[in-house]
Design an enzyme around this catalytic site. Structure first.
Site, short mmCIF file in Angstrom:
data_model
loop_
_atom_site.label_atom_id
_atom_site.label_comp_id
_atom_site.label_asym_id
_atom_site.label_seq_id
_atom_site.Cartn_x
_atom_site.Cartn_y
_atom_site.Cartn_z
N ARG A 85 -105.56 146.35 2.25
CA ARG A 85 -104.57 146.16 3.31
C ARG A 85 -103.92 147.48 3.71
O ARG A 85 -103.65 147.72 4.90
CB ARG A 85 -103.51 145.15 2.87
CG ARG A 85 -102.54 144.77 3.99
CD ARG A 85 -101.66 143.61 3.60
NE ARG A 85 -100.76 143.92 2.51
CZ ARG A 85 -99.88 143.07 1.99
NH1 ARG A 85 -99.81 141.83 2.46
NH2 ARG A 85 -99.09 143.43 1.00
N LYS A 186 -98.61 146.84 7.62
CA LYS A 186 -97.40 146.89 6.80
C LYS A 186 -96.78 148.27 7.00
O LYS A 186 -97.07 149.24 6.28
CB LYS A 186 -97.72 146.64 5.32
CG LYS A 186 -96.51 146.23 4.49
CD LYS A 186 -96.93 145.69 3.14
CE LYS A 186 -95.74 145.33 2.27
NZ LYS A 186 -94.93 144.22 2.79
N GLU A 222 -93.55 134.08 11.22
CA GLU A 222 -93.25 134.32 9.80
C GLU A 222 -91.78 134.70 9.63
O GLU A 222 -91.05 134.88 10.60
CB GLU A 222 -94.14 135.42 9.24
CG GLU A 222 -93.93 136.80 9.83
CD GLU A 222 -94.79 137.87 9.16
OE1 GLU A 222 -95.05 137.77 7.95
OE2 GLU A 222 -95.18 138.82 9.86
#
Length: 343
Positions: A85, A186, A222
């Protein structure tokens, strides 16, 4: 700042805060290659006043945990997925990818060097690990950096949300990320944009806020720091499918567990106007693990899920299974747990 002394820690009351541990990991990318990084006792970073990260936000990071097992060992949970990720986040921000195999090795080195700070088994705590990378080249014009700094620190933490206590949430009028923006990476900017909505939600008496899709403001996206899930009236586990949310390692793991528990899990659009279809709801992520949502307030209307005081049965079972695997109490038939060699 003085280094943390392990004798001063109260394992049952750690909170979720930073403590300066003896060792970190540091490595530079310059002259077109990663240099030979390693453990360091220096927990400070020094940059030019014109560093890329400070002005144009070239920064990516990860969050992961190390868990103490009953026999005194230490487990990591799917660290290769954090490496993957982070590499994907770096691609999105046009940053140099940190080698995935070195990422896992570096994480293990930090955990091993700070092993006395991994909370005891049964305390509910864990060692939170924060790998991150920043662009360091001095810049004036908007362009990607040619130099980077990869760093890992660790800190002992308690549960982000203590116990499976349902919490009240509200739906934010703000967007967390753009539909075709950096929501799947992220990166710090996504979290910076969530600070104001989160503060407003907490001032209004909520635990935090939930975001809707940035195009139609109709479907659930989210939370600021965790993915959403629901359980339908017919017992199906559902979680949002969206281009603007972070791919969660916890979510991917729970989807597999939910499948094995016969919950027919599905990533799909979840209409905010059809909350009556859900009997349970919750947040899932590295920090929260699984946290039940007791109620969700949208445009002044409060919707209560299973209970405002007790977790639902599906939530409880999913939590027990996932956390049990992480701590080594439940058989890891998936091969997710990676022990740290402490010798």
């Amino acid at each position: 700042m003085a280094k943390q002394d392990v004798k001063d820690l109260d394992w049952s009351n750690l909170g979720f805060t930073y403590r300066d541990l003896p060792y970190s990991y540091d490595e530079e990318f310059k002259d077109g290659k990663w240099q030979n990084g390693g453990l360091t006792t220096d927990s400070t970073l020094t940059f030019s006043e014109a560093a890329e990260d400070l002005h144009y936000g070239q920064e990516v990071f990860e969050g992961m945990k190390a868990y103490r097992t009953k026999d005194g060992g230490i487990n990591l949970f799917r660290p290769e997925m954090n490496a993957e990720r982070m590499a994907n986040s770096a691609k999105r921000l046009v940053m140099e990818e940190y080698p995935k195999d070195k990422f896992v090795e570096a994480v293990k080195a930090v955990v091993k060097a700070n092993q006395e700070f991994v909370p005891p088994y049964g305390s509910g705590g864990s060692l939170y690990i924060r790998p991150f990378m920043v662009g360091t080249q001095p810049v004036v014009g908007v362009s990607p950096s040619d130099t980077y700094r990869f760093h890992i620190y660790a800190t002992p933490v308690g549960a982000y949300i203590k116990g499976l206590h349902p919490m009240p949430y509200t739906v934010s009028e703000y967007d967390r990320a753009a539909y075709a923006g950096t929501g799947q990476a992220k990166t710090a900017g996504n979290y910076a944009s969530s600070l104001l909505p989160s503060i407003l939600a907490k001032k209004a008496g909520f635990a935090d806020c939930l975001y809707l899709d940035p195009r139609e403001h109709k479907y659930i996206d989210e939370f600021g720091g965790a993915n959403f899930y629901g359980v339908t009236k017919d017992g199906q586990f559902v979680t949002p499918k969206s281009n603007s949310i972070l791919p969660s390692i916890t979510k991917k793991s729970i989807l597999q567990i939910a499948k094995d528990q016969g919950l027919n899990p599905e990533e799909t659009e979840i209409d905010i106007n059809k909350l009556d279809n859900l009997t349970e709801a919750g947040a899932m992520g590295t920090a929260a693990v699984i946290s039940p949502v007791g109620s969700l307030t949208y445009k002044g209307d409060k919707h209560v899920f299973y209970s405002e005081t007790e977790p639902g049965p599906v939530t409880q079972k999913l939590y027990d299974t996932l956390f049990g695997i992480q701590e080594g109490d439940v058989e890891d038939k998936y091969g997710w747990v990676e022990p740290v060699d402490l010798n």
